[in-house]
Design an enzyme around this catalytic site. Structure first.
Site, PDB file in Angstrom:
ATOM      1  N   ASN A  10      36.870 -82.283  -4.148  1.00  0.00           N
ATOM      2  CA  ASN A  10      35.909 -81.225  -4.063  1.00  0.00           C
ATOM      3  C   ASN A  10      34.843 -82.093  -3.278  1.00  0.00           C
ATOM      4  O   ASN A  10      34.025 -83.030  -3.587  1.00  0.00           O
ATOM      5  CB  ASN A  10      35.067 -80.968  -5.382  1.00  0.00           C
ATOM      6  CG  ASN A  10      33.892 -80.282  -5.397  1.00  0.00           C
ATOM      7  OD1 ASN A  10      33.532 -79.883  -4.233  1.00  0.00           O
ATOM      8  ND2 ASN A  10      33.004 -79.962  -6.440  1.00  0.00           N
ATOM      9  N   GLU A 100      26.832 -77.569 -10.293  1.00  0.00           N
ATOM     10  CA  GLU A 100      26.013 -77.581  -9.421  1.00  0.00           C
ATOM     11  C   GLU A 100      25.636 -76.129  -8.976  1.00  0.00           C
ATOM     12  O   GLU A 100      24.442 -75.909  -8.621  1.00  0.00           O
ATOM     13  CB  GLU A 100      26.290 -78.530  -8.368  1.00  0.00           C
ATOM     14  CG  GLU A 100      26.300 -80.042  -8.395  1.00  0.00           C
ATOM     15  CD  GLU A 100      27.261 -80.884  -7.795  1.00  0.00           C
ATOM     16  OE1 GLU A 100      27.840 -80.349  -6.915  1.00  0.00           O
ATOM     17  OE2 GLU A 100      27.447 -82.028  -8.524  1.00  0.00           O
ATOM     18  N   GLU A 168      34.134 -80.596 -16.669  1.00  0.00           N
ATOM     19  CA  GLU A 168      33.517 -81.708 -15.929  1.00  0.00           C
ATOM     20  C   GLU A 168      32.174 -81.678 -16.553  1.00  0.00           C
ATOM     21  O   GLU A 168      30.940 -80.835 -16.741  1.00  0.00           O
ATOM     22  CB  GLU A 168      33.151 -80.933 -14.404  1.00  0.00           C
ATOM     23  CG  GLU A 168      34.349 -81.029 -13.796  1.00  0.00           C
ATOM     24  CD  GLU A 168      34.008 -81.094 -12.175  1.00  0.00           C
ATOM     25  OE1 GLU A 168      34.662 -81.731 -11.574  1.00  0.00           O
ATOM     26  OE2 GLU A 168      32.953 -80.296 -11.697  1.00  0.00           O
ATOM     27  N   GLY A 174      29.058 -87.878 -10.504  1.00  0.00           N
ATOM     28  CA  GLY A 174      28.384 -88.268  -9.655  1.00  0.00           C
ATOM     29  C   GLY A 174      27.612 -89.570 -10.312  1.00  0.00           C
ATOM     30  O   GLY A 174      26.719 -90.232  -9.503  1.00  0.00           O
ATOM     31  N   SER A 214      33.226 -88.530 -12.137  1.00  0.00           N
ATOM     32  CA  SER A 214      33.278 -89.841 -11.702  1.00  0.00           C
ATOM     33  C   SER A 214      34.693 -90.309 -11.778  1.00  0.00           C
ATOM     34  O   SER A 214      34.912 -91.603 -12.386  1.00  0.00           O
ATOM     35  CB  SER A 214      32.504 -90.732 -12.523  1.00  0.00           C
ATOM     36  OG  SER A 214      31.260 -90.410 -12.283  1.00  0.00           O
TER      37      SER A 214
HETATM   38  P1  PGA Z   1      32.379 -86.905  -8.943  1.00  0.00           P
HETATM   39  O1  PGA Z   1      32.169 -85.218  -8.938  1.00  0.00           O
HETATM   40  O2  PGA Z   1      33.829 -87.064  -8.950  1.00  0.00           O
HETATM   41  O3  PGA Z   1      31.459 -87.260  -7.726  1.00  0.00           O
HETATM   42  O4  PGA Z   1      31.535 -87.153 -10.314  1.00  0.00           O
HETATM   43  C1  PGA Z   1      33.315 -84.368  -9.385  1.00  0.00           C
HETATM   44  C2  PGA Z   1      32.909 -82.917  -9.325  1.00  0.00           C
HETATM   45  O5  PGA Z   1      31.517 -82.646  -9.156  1.00  0.00           O
HETATM   46  O6  PGA Z   1      33.560 -81.990  -9.101  1.00  0.00           O
END
Ligand code: PGA
Length: 254
Positions: A10, A100, A168, A174, A214
């Site tokens: 992503n 998000e 998630e 993140g 993450s």
């Molecule tokens: P991340 O994001 O691996 O940077 O934590 C994953 C996502 O939001 O799909």
């Protein structure tokens, strides 16, 4: 046949033309060197890069996905992109209900469900994201929140072929933090039960449930070997071809 793993990148709102093409080409070339990838591979760039990334992926097994779609097939919806347009740009998947989007655009599960129905109409498969906030986890509501999101976001027409779920946890996205493998396994089991209650046991058994938040080469192995984790939805680590490829290679480890 047991569920083949899936690794999806992503890219979020990252990448100008030249970065996106470079990243896509590096991933495409690297996957061509793996004789038979043990997993399905997908990259989801921002809208502006879809057609160029599609070209860069030509001849590789890597599939293309988008990060959101509108409901209508076309018309007076300034700023929106329809699922039909995504299909036309070469997408086979669309991510829906990412936390998000739920936060930045106040998307609720009912909207996610309607978007999924629109995506099926256009012949796209969907990756529906669910996950609890840190507050919800700390107050012991994580299972309830995710169960509710699954049941409300999944259309009645969802099957294990047209739909993937991504768990998630919002607090893990993140941040470098991840739940323990035991917590991830437990949540994936609960999600599978929620899927079964909505669209039946067979679909639930065959449905891909990805973990996201993450995930990186250093923690992917222990997460990917969990019984109910069928792959990863990867943000940050999918922006570096080497890290993304390292995670892909881990799926062939028994
Ligand atoms: P991340 O994001 O691996 O940077 O934590 C994953 C996502 O939001 O799909």
């Amino acid at each position: 046949m047991f569920r083949k793993k899936m690794i999806a990148g992503n890219w979020k709102m990252n990448g100008l033309l030249k970065d996106g093409v470079c990243l896509a080409k590096d991933i495409a070339e690297a996957t061509k060197k793996i004789k038979k990838p043990a997993c399905k591979i997908l990259v989801c760039p921002p809208f502006t890069l879809l057609t160029t990334v599609k070209k860069a992926l030509r001849g590789s097994v890597v599939e293309l996905g988008a990060q959101d779609c509108a409901l209508a097939p076309k018309g007076a919806h300034t700023g929106d992109i329809s699922p039909e347009m995504l299909k036309d740009a070469g997408c086979s998947y669309v991510i829906l209900g990412h936390s998000e989007r739920r936060t930045d655009h106040a998307e609720i599960s009912k909207t996610v469900r309607h978007k999924a129905e629109a995506a099926y109409r256009a012949g796209l498969k969907v990756i529906i994201c669910v996950g609890e906030t840190e507050e919800q986890r700390n107050s012991g509501d994580a299972f309830d929140v995710c169960r509710r999101q699954v049941r409300a976001s999944l259309p009645a027409k969802a099957t294990s072929t047209n739909t993937v779920i991504a768990y998630e946890p919002v607090w893990a996205i993140g941040t470098g933090k991840t739940p323990t493998p035991a917590d991830v396994q437990e949540m994936h089991e609960e999600i599978r039960i929620a899927v079964a209650s909505k669209i039946g046991k067979r679909n639930a058994y065959n449905m891909h449930i990805l973990y996201g938040g993450s995930m990186k080469p250093s923690n992917a192995e222990e997460l990917l070997k969990l019984k109910d984790v069928d792959g990863g939805l990867i943000g940050g680590a999918s922006l570096k071809a080497a890290d993304f490829m390292d995670i892909i290679k881990l799926t062939s480890k028994k």
